[in-house]
Design a protein around this motif. Sequence first.
Motif, mmCIF file in Angstrom:
data_model
loop_
_atom_site.group_PDB
_atom_site.id
_atom_site.type_symbol
_atom_site.label_atom_id
_atom_site.label_comp_id
_atom_site.label_asym_id
_atom_site.label_seq_id
_atom_site.Cartn_x
_atom_site.Cartn_y
_atom_site.Cartn_z
ATOM 1 N N LEU A 82 0.981 -1.022 -0.125
ATOM 2 C CA LEU A 82 0.070 -0.072 -0.154
ATOM 3 C C LEU A 82 0.799 1.301 0.042
ATOM 4 C CD1 LEU A 82 -2.674 -0.915 2.677
ATOM 5 C CD2 LEU A 82 -2.873 -0.907 -0.074
ATOM 6 N N GLU A 83 1.908 1.060 0.408
ATOM 7 C CA GLU A 83 2.936 2.243 0.645
ATOM 8 C C GLU A 83 3.980 2.450 -0.389
ATOM 9 O OE1 GLU A 83 5.147 1.922 4.328
ATOM 10 O OE2 GLU A 83 3.394 2.082 5.611
ATOM 11 N N GLY A 84 3.779 1.226 -1.458
ATOM 12 C CA GLY A 84 4.611 1.240 -2.581
ATOM 13 C C GLY A 84 4.054 1.787 -3.779
ATOM 14 N N LYS A 85 4.605 1.072 -4.965
ATOM 15 C CA LYS A 85 4.070 1.261 -6.269
ATOM 16 C C LYS A 85 2.972 0.301 -6.747
ATOM 17 C CE LYS A 85 8.895 2.634 -7.254
ATOM 18 N NZ LYS A 85 9.816 2.465 -8.281
ATOM 19 N N ALA A 86 2.316 0.688 -8.033
ATOM 20 C CA ALA A 86 1.229 -0.080 -8.490
ATOM 21 C C ALA A 86 1.765 -1.392 -8.852
ATOM 22 C CB ALA A 86 0.562 0.689 -9.596
ATOM 23 N N SER A 87 2.984 -1.539 -9.295
ATOM 24 C CA SER A 87 3.611 -2.622 -9.601
ATOM 25 C C SER A 87 3.933 -3.611 -8.564
ATOM 26 C CB SER A 87 4.944 -2.513 -10.177
ATOM 27 O OG SER A 87 5.775 -1.943 -9.314
ATOM 28 N N PRO A 103 -8.405 2.478 2.036
ATOM 29 C CA PRO A 103 -9.679 1.744 1.896
ATOM 30 C C PRO A 103 -9.789 1.291 0.682
ATOM 31 C CG PRO A 103 -9.803 3.796 3.179
ATOM 32 C CD PRO A 103 -8.533 3.972 2.711
ATOM 33 N N GLN A 104 -9.602 2.260 -0.500
ATOM 34 C CA GLN A 104 -10.154 1.820 -1.716
ATOM 35 C C GLN A 104 -9.081 0.870 -2.490
ATOM 36 O OE1 GLN A 104 -9.669 4.900 -0.749
ATOM 37 N NE2 GLN A 104 -11.686 5.867 -1.148
ATOM 38 N N MET A 105 -7.955 0.830 -2.010
ATOM 39 C CA MET A 105 -6.855 -0.024 -2.325
ATOM 40 C C MET A 105 -6.927 -1.331 -1.682
ATOM 41 S SD MET A 105 -3.079 1.981 -2.260
ATOM 42 C CE MET A 105 -2.758 3.511 -3.372
ATOM 43 N N LEU A 106 -7.357 -1.364 -0.474
ATOM 44 C CA LEU A 106 -7.801 -2.616 0.149
ATOM 45 C C LEU A 106 -9.045 -3.294 -0.463
ATOM 46 C CD1 LEU A 106 -6.966 -4.395 2.399
ATOM 47 C CD2 LEU A 106 -8.197 -3.432 4.089
ATOM 48 N N GLY A 107 -9.887 -2.320 -0.753
ATOM 49 C CA GLY A 107 -11.100 -2.971 -1.459
ATOM 50 C C GLY A 107 -10.709 -3.753 -2.792
ATOM 51 N N GLN A 108 -9.797 -3.361 -3.457
ATOM 52 C CA GLN A 108 -9.350 -3.695 -4.669
ATOM 53 C C GLN A 108 -8.525 -5.094 -4.493
ATOM 54 O OE1 GLN A 108 -8.504 0.606 -6.840
ATOM 55 N NE2 GLN A 108 -7.184 -1.220 -7.481
ATOM 56 N N PHE A 109 -7.811 -5.018 -3.371
ATOM 57 C CA PHE A 109 -7.213 -6.375 -2.886
ATOM 58 C C PHE A 109 -7.991 -7.408 -2.749
ATOM 59 C CE2 PHE A 109 -3.053 -4.351 -2.230
ATOM 60 C CZ PHE A 109 -1.968 -5.151 -2.646
ATOM 61 N N ILE A 110 -9.114 -7.114 -1.876
ATOM 62 C CA ILE A 110 -10.335 -8.191 -1.597
ATOM 63 C C ILE A 110 -10.848 -8.689 -2.772
ATOM 64 C CG2 ILE A 110 -12.217 -8.517 -0.409
ATOM 65 C CD1 ILE A 110 -11.722 -6.311 1.690
ATOM 66 N N ALA A 111 -11.272 -7.729 -3.665
ATOM 67 C CA ALA A 111 -11.847 -8.190 -5.015
ATOM 68 C C ALA A 111 -11.184 -9.177 -5.677
ATOM 69 C CB ALA A 111 -12.324 -6.998 -5.874
ATOM 70 N N ARG A 112 -9.626 -8.740 -5.835
ATOM 71 C CA ARG A 112 -8.675 -9.562 -6.691
ATOM 72 C C ARG A 112 -8.616 -10.893 -6.109
ATOM 73 N NH1 ARG A 112 -4.167 -8.557 -9.992
ATOM 74 N NH2 ARG A 112 -3.208 -10.581 -10.731
ATOM 75 N N ALA A 113 -8.410 -11.005 -4.709
ATOM 76 C CA ALA A 113 -8.115 -12.050 -3.838
ATOM 77 C C ALA A 113 -9.534 -13.102 -4.119
ATOM 78 C CB ALA A 113 -7.901 -11.890 -2.643
ATOM 79 N N ILE A 114 -10.564 -12.487 -4.313
ATOM 80 C CA ILE A 114 -11.927 -13.436 -4.438
ATOM 81 C C ILE A 114 -11.885 -13.794 -5.747
ATOM 82 C CG2 ILE A 114 -14.142 -13.637 -4.554
ATOM 83 C CD1 ILE A 114 -14.153 -11.335 -2.116
ATOM 84 N N HIS A 168 -14.220 3.301 7.350
ATOM 85 C CA HIS A 168 -12.902 3.032 6.600
ATOM 86 C C HIS A 168 -13.414 1.508 6.054
ATOM 87 C CE1 HIS A 168 -11.348 6.834 7.527
ATOM 88 N NE2 HIS A 168 -11.073 6.538 8.671
ATOM 89 N N ALA A 169 -13.661 0.781 6.676
ATOM 90 C CA ALA A 169 -13.862 -0.726 6.434
ATOM 91 C C ALA A 169 -15.074 -0.986 5.521
ATOM 92 C CB ALA A 169 -14.044 -1.598 7.566
ATOM 93 N N ARG A 170 -16.119 -0.082 5.826
ATOM 94 C CA ARG A 170 -17.286 -0.116 4.748
ATOM 95 C C ARG A 170 -16.931 0.371 3.576
ATOM 96 N NH1 ARG A 170 -20.098 2.983 7.608
ATOM 97 N NH2 ARG A 170 -20.979 1.300 9.051
ATOM 98 N N VAL A 171 -15.981 1.525 3.433
ATOM 99 C CA VAL A 171 -15.844 1.814 2.241
ATOM 100 C C VAL A 171 -14.906 0.972 1.255
ATOM 101 C CG1 VAL A 171 -14.183 3.465 1.028
ATOM 102 C CG2 VAL A 171 -15.610 4.343 2.790
ATOM 103 N N ALA A 172 -14.161 -0.061 2.042
ATOM 104 C CA ALA A 172 -13.135 -1.097 1.382
ATOM 105 C C ALA A 172 -14.183 -1.998 0.850
ATOM 106 C CB ALA A 172 -12.153 -1.663 2.262
ATOM 107 N N LEU A 173 -15.147 -2.448 1.631
ATOM 108 C CA LEU A 173 -16.017 -3.725 1.142
ATOM 109 C C LEU A 173 -17.008 -3.115 0.163
ATOM 110 C CD1 LEU A 173 -16.919 -4.794 5.004
ATOM 111 C CD2 LEU A 173 -15.274 -6.112 3.383
ATOM 112 N N ASP A 174 -17.502 -1.884 0.294
ATOM 113 C CA ASP A 174 -18.119 -1.357 -1.000
ATOM 114 C C ASP A 174 -17.373 -1.328 -2.084
ATOM 115 O OD1 ASP A 174 -20.040 -1.264 0.900
ATOM 116 O OD2 ASP A 174 -19.953 1.082 1.036
ATOM 117 N N ARG A 175 -16.228 -1.020 -2.055
ATOM 118 C CA ARG A 175 -15.257 -1.032 -3.326
ATOM 119 C C ARG A 175 -15.228 -2.432 -3.813
ATOM 120 N NH1 ARG A 175 -13.814 1.616 -7.815
ATOM 121 N NH2 ARG A 175 -11.578 1.039 -8.282
ATOM 122 N N ALA A 176 -14.938 -3.332 -2.990
ATOM 123 C CA ALA A 176 -14.661 -4.839 -3.575
ATOM 124 C C ALA A 176 -15.978 -5.365 -4.089
ATOM 125 C CB ALA A 176 -14.532 -5.808 -2.285
ATOM 126 N N ALA A 177 -17.266 -4.872 -3.419
ATOM 127 C CA ALA A 177 -18.512 -5.491 -3.994
ATOM 128 C C ALA A 177 -18.730 -4.851 -5.224
ATOM 129 C CB ALA A 177 -19.559 -4.981 -2.738
#
Length: 467
Positions: free
Chosen positions: A210-215, A259-270, A291-300
């Motif tokens: 999360l603190e690094g780059k997109a790669s 929160p947005q990045m973690l949501g993308q991680f959750i969606a990619r992991a699923i 913040h957790a709600r934002v991450a879960l909504d992003r993944a959904a």
Amino acid sequence: MATEVDARSSAQQADGTFPRDDQPEEAERPYADDDDELNEVEMNANWTPQEKALHEARLKAKAKRRLRKSSRNSTSDSISESGDTAGVDPNSPKSKVVPSDRKSRTGKGRGLPKKGGAGGKGVWGAAGMVYEDEEPDLQDPNYDESAQGDTVYVKVLPEVDKRDLGKMVNPIVQEYFEHGDTKEVQMLLKELNLGSHKYEFSSVAVSLSLEGKASHRELTSRLLSDLSVKVLSQNDMAKAFDKMLQDLPDLILDTPEAPQMLGQFIARAIADHVLPMSFLDCYKGKVDCDHARVALDRAAVLLSLKSAMVRLDNVWGVGGGLRPVKHLIKEMNLLLKEYLTSGDVLEAERCLRELEVPHFHHELVYEAIVMVLESKGDTASPMIIKLLQSLWKTGHLTVDQMNRGFQRVYDELPEISLDVPHAHTIMETFVDLCYQESVITKQLRDDCPSRGRKRMVSEGDGGKIKN
């Protein structure tokens, strides 16, 4: 003479000893007749009290012998009636009692061994019994250490303490961001005994990405996918992401977009089957943190899109050198055009860092010089020099990348001159300015090709140009 015998017998009785002359008579006559008993009764009147006590003791002993004899006879009769030992000579060896015989001697039972042959010491056990391998006993006097085979030493690693987990895992993740080899990470994790804290490796890797780059985030998603079956289970992954959802208030301090990045991680992991499909359903109506709600909504939202499972493979974009060369060239041209329009050096540096292609920065130098040669005004040259100077000082452009960019222009200068007639003159002026601003070295300035001056010869030569 009779008085002497009586006196001697009475003296022996007083001492408690009795003559053994009567014992042979008893052995010869184990059973007394009725006449003898009557004579003994008649003699009782003449016996002393000691003789009477001795006589009673003899009678009791005879009764006991008769009882034992009768019991033995009854046992032999019962055995003969059953037919087991009928017709066997009592004096034969078979009729004798063998001390090692484990059969019942009382005549009771069926004559079978105890417990079907499975009981006792030194027996093989019952038929059909399967014995397991026994471990050798070190206390056994017959124990032979040399006969046990080669000694095998096993290295036992203590479980990593939770407080030292971060110090041991962080270098592994940082090195992985450099080489991108998931097999090496698996090998290093097997050398560590993480124990019950192995799920925290995933949370540490995601937090660092999360603190690094997109790669780095793309590499982390691939790492989680490769570790999900071989090292970490779905329950471990779910536990790690649950911990990160709880730590979002702390993560957002360093990374506002966590929160947005973690949501993308959750969606990619699923999508990669790292997390179970029911992971999001477990949080419906149970989340209090915004913040957790934002991450879960992003993944959904990402998972609800059409053909989301295919599109989520590029949720982090194609990073670094994985991008096509034409795409990188197009991005650098767009970067330079935006810079010439806005003049923002910092924005140009940020866009160059996001491309994550330090090995391809010579393309930026080449495109910048070509823009100077093709420009019609005089504003492009000083702006490009300012950008190259800033990139040189900040270290984004190395000596090798700068030399390669200029050398490419030197080699293609004849072709460029076909479209830009004054390319040589503009190039010489631009190289001199770059050398004055300490952008290039003296050697690179001297390598700049110069078009020879053409001079006219005498009029009689027909106007030919001599080089």
